[in-house]
Design an enzyme around this catalytic site. Sequence first.
Site, PDB file in Angstrom:
ATOM      1  N   ARG A  79       0.812  -1.222   0.000  1.00 13.78           N
ATOM      2  CA  ARG A  79       0.000   0.000   0.000  1.00 13.78           C
ATOM      3  C   ARG A  79       0.841   1.266   0.000  1.00 13.78           C
ATOM      4  NH1 ARG A  79      -2.637  -3.915   2.547  1.00 13.78           N
ATOM      5  NH2 ARG A  79      -4.820  -4.213   2.025  1.00 13.78           N
ATOM      6  N   HIS A 104      -0.873  -2.465  -4.424  1.00 10.50           N
ATOM      7  CA  HIS A 104      -0.214  -3.233  -5.489  1.00 10.50           C
ATOM      8  C   HIS A 104      -0.196  -2.476  -6.824  1.00 10.50           C
ATOM      9  CE1 HIS A 104       0.150  -6.354  -2.629  1.00 10.50           C
ATOM     10  NE2 HIS A 104      -0.994  -6.962  -2.809  1.00 10.50           N
ATOM     11  N   HIS A 174       3.395 -12.961  -5.110  1.00  4.25           N
ATOM     12  CA  HIS A 174       2.189 -12.999  -4.295  1.00  4.25           C
ATOM     13  C   HIS A 174       1.552 -14.396  -4.304  1.00  4.25           C
ATOM     14  CE1 HIS A 174      -1.625 -11.417  -2.619  1.00  4.25           C
ATOM     15  NE2 HIS A 174      -0.914 -10.372  -2.277  1.00  4.25           N
ATOM     16  N   ASP A 246      -1.884  -9.860   8.334  1.00  3.17           N
ATOM     17  CA  ASP A 246      -1.702  -9.143   7.067  1.00  3.17           C
ATOM     18  C   ASP A 246      -0.765  -7.982   7.389  1.00  3.17           C
ATOM     19  OD1 ASP A 246      -1.893  -8.141   4.531  1.00  3.17           O
ATOM     20  OD2 ASP A 246      -4.045  -7.696   4.590  1.00  3.17           O
ATOM     21  N   GLU A 311       5.315 -12.499   1.348  1.00  2.00           N
ATOM     22  CA  GLU A 311       5.735 -11.549   0.321  1.00  2.00           C
ATOM     23  C   GLU A 311       6.987 -10.794   0.751  1.00  2.00           C
ATOM     24  OE1 GLU A 311       2.307  -8.972  -0.376  1.00  2.00           O
ATOM     25  OE2 GLU A 311       1.097 -10.534   0.519  1.00  2.00           O
TER      26      GLU A 311
HETATM   27  C1  BGC Z   1      -2.306  -7.480   1.113  1.00  2.00           C
HETATM   28  C2  BGC Z   1      -3.726  -7.796   1.496  1.00  2.00           C
HETATM   29  C3  BGC Z   1      -4.556  -7.848   0.261  1.00  2.00           C
HETATM   30  C4  BGC Z   1      -3.979  -8.863  -0.684  1.00  2.00           C
HETATM   31  C5  BGC Z   1      -4.712  -8.816  -1.997  1.00  2.00           C
HETATM   32  C6  BGC Z   1      -1.813  -8.569   0.217  1.00  2.00           C
HETATM   33  O1  BGC Z   1      -0.512  -8.317  -0.195  1.00  2.00           O
HETATM   34  O2  BGC Z   1      -1.463  -7.347   2.223  1.00  2.00           O
HETATM   35  O3  BGC Z   1      -4.240  -6.816   2.361  1.00  2.00           O
HETATM   36  O4  BGC Z   1      -5.885  -8.154   0.530  1.00  2.00           O
HETATM   37  O5  BGC Z   1      -2.629  -8.588  -0.932  1.00  2.00           O
HETATM   38  O6  BGC Z   1      -4.706  -9.995  -2.603  1.00  2.00           O
END
Ligand code: BGC
Length: 347
Positions: A79, A104, A174, A246, A311
């Site tokens: 983010r 992303h 991811h 998360d 990640e």
């Molecule tokens: C984020 C999550 C998000 C996801 C989306 C992750 O990298 O931290 O908050 O919902 O990506 O697929």
Amino acid sequence: MTVKDFGITKDGIATKLYTLKNNNLEISVTDFGSTLVSIVVPDRNNKPTDIVLGYDDVSGYETDDGYYFGCNVGRCANRIARGHFVLNNTEYNLDINNGPNNLHSGLNPYSKRVWTVENQNDTSITFSLESPHMDQGFPGALKMYVTYELLEDGFKINYNATPDKDTIINVTNHSYFNLNGEGSGTVLNHSVKIYADSFTPADETSIPTGEIEAVKDTPMDFNNFKTIGQDINKNYIPLKYANGYDHNWVLATAGDVDRTAVRLVSPETGICLSVRTTEPGIQIYSGNFLDGTIKGKGEIVYNPRTGICLESQHYPDSPNKPQWPSTVLRPGETYQSVCIYGFSIAE
Ligand code: BGC
């Protein structure tokens, strides 16, 4: 290396699935997004087990609505607060696609483009993508390279890029791992060890506050193996805000790719995954937003917490956090990020 058709995109482009194999594992990747589609490893009874969530063909990846299964996320993963940052006294504004923030890199992700195969042989494949100046709102053109390389007991992903102007970069893979086998329930019984003494707490919209907080005596402490499920429902604000794990952990490995950063073990299959990385942080996401509406491989429905993302990356919102390791990349510099996944079987 074997090559198969992976389907035709809506724009009529034929995509391919490339499979690299040795005695210990097999990985398949597609030129659509340079995405990692499957990792097949033997379980403790020698049964070949696909341990990542995904789709059967390109149409699934093309219509994916924000799950990013197996994707390489760029130009800047995670983010960016309010989709806004300042570089060299110039303001840049990105898509707002996650609450009030950019996630992303917004609505035109690298993962929904067809990449070029630069090199391929029996043990590795390199994809490239031309990302022009102001692509997704970021300054500077660059050519992004992603190489997947088989190792004896695992594989390596290597990212490389050099920009023509100052820019921001932070790329990650991811993949959602499920070491019981994809599509076989939640990952809550997996044991995890994270080599990290601290994490970056965040607000309700998952933007880090800028503090670095100790994990000791909190549900974020994975310095000793514990299951993902053990503390995930505890009444602890960071877990409530994010609906589970998360968060970004500040790795004690500090970019040393020779040291293990994370270990993940399935008690059911005995499959163990180790992660090593050049990156200073790792976002660990327990699939909280998989909502049971997605049909993945073999039409299996993916429910909440049926996969976990590990990640490797710079910390979230780094473009707005000058005190943290920098995501700025300048002409003449080469961005390089490496993540190594190793596999073994628990005793
Ligand atoms: C984020 C999550 C998000 C996801 C989306 C992750 O990298 O931290 O908050 O919902 O990506 O697929």
